[in-house]
Design an enzyme around this catalytic site. Sequence first.
Site, PDB file in Angstrom:
ATOM      1  N   PRO A   1       0.869  -1.372   0.102  1.00  0.00           N
ATOM      2  CA  PRO A   1       0.096   0.007  -0.033  1.00  0.00           C
ATOM      3  C   PRO A   1       0.817   1.386  -0.018  1.00  0.00           C
ATOM      4  O   PRO A   1       1.788   1.212   0.568  1.00  0.00           O
ATOM      5  CB  PRO A   1      -0.804   0.052   1.243  1.00  0.00           C
ATOM      6  CG  PRO A   1      -0.509  -1.439   1.818  1.00  0.00           C
ATOM      7  CD  PRO A   1       0.770  -1.926   1.304  1.00  0.00           C
ATOM      8  N   HIS A   2       0.516   2.261  -0.798  1.00  0.00           N
ATOM      9  CA  HIS A   2       1.305   3.251  -0.948  1.00  0.00           C
ATOM     10  C   HIS A   2       0.319   4.432  -1.579  1.00  0.00           C
ATOM     11  O   HIS A   2      -0.347   3.921  -2.123  1.00  0.00           O
ATOM     12  CB  HIS A   2       2.579   3.309  -1.984  1.00  0.00           C
ATOM     13  CG  HIS A   2       2.266   2.884  -3.137  1.00  0.00           C
ATOM     14  ND1 HIS A   2       1.988   1.521  -3.626  1.00  0.00           N
ATOM     15  CD2 HIS A   2       2.249   3.426  -4.177  1.00  0.00           C
ATOM     16  CE1 HIS A   2       1.757   1.359  -4.777  1.00  0.00           C
ATOM     17  NE2 HIS A   2       1.987   2.524  -5.204  1.00  0.00           N
ATOM     18  N   VAL A   3       0.596   5.659  -1.050  1.00  0.00           N
ATOM     19  CA  VAL A   3      -0.105   6.900  -1.604  1.00  0.00           C
ATOM     20  C   VAL A   3       0.338   7.006  -2.986  1.00  0.00           C
ATOM     21  O   VAL A   3       1.267   7.001  -3.542  1.00  0.00           O
ATOM     22  CB  VAL A   3       0.077   8.118  -0.793  1.00  0.00           C
ATOM     23  CG1 VAL A   3      -0.548   7.774   0.655  1.00  0.00           C
ATOM     24  CG2 VAL A   3       1.492   8.688  -0.807  1.00  0.00           C
TER      25      VAL A   3
END
Length: 165
Positions: free
Chosen positions: A86-88
């Site tokens: 998960p990453h922006v």
Amino acid sequence: MSSAPASTEPADHPEAHEAPLPTVLAALEAGGIHARVPGRDREAVIQSVVGLLPLPATVDRQFLFQSLLAREALGSTALGDGIAIPHVRNPIILQVDQPAIALCYLESAIDFGALDGKPVGILFTMISTTVRVHLHLLARLAFILKSPARETILAGGDPKSILKA
């Protein structure tokens, strides 16, 4: 009419020029390795991870949580074999001083919408300082997850052996 190429990094930003890129090891040391991270679904796990991230007090954790959920809504960050990153989508939104990757071993594997259908039990949650650093760390992490270090990561265990691998 000609146009200049677009960039999300300011021209005077030090990363926009040839500043040294961080290592995955340094980012992992900054983010930490966390065991038994709670959560019964994707939202709850991401909320738990956001609470674990070493962020300045000025960072709005709720905004980060919503940004991570928005990225997941575009398409799962699950890679398969029980791993997700998960990453922006826009790595500059947080204005942090250094990148961090939190390696989280979940208390219970959850459905993350992986293409292989396997539930996710390991998350690498990435916070970057610039687009350049973001892409660099994603590429390095992808390489590591195809190397022999993958088995050590999948096995979990002692944080020192994980960092060494």
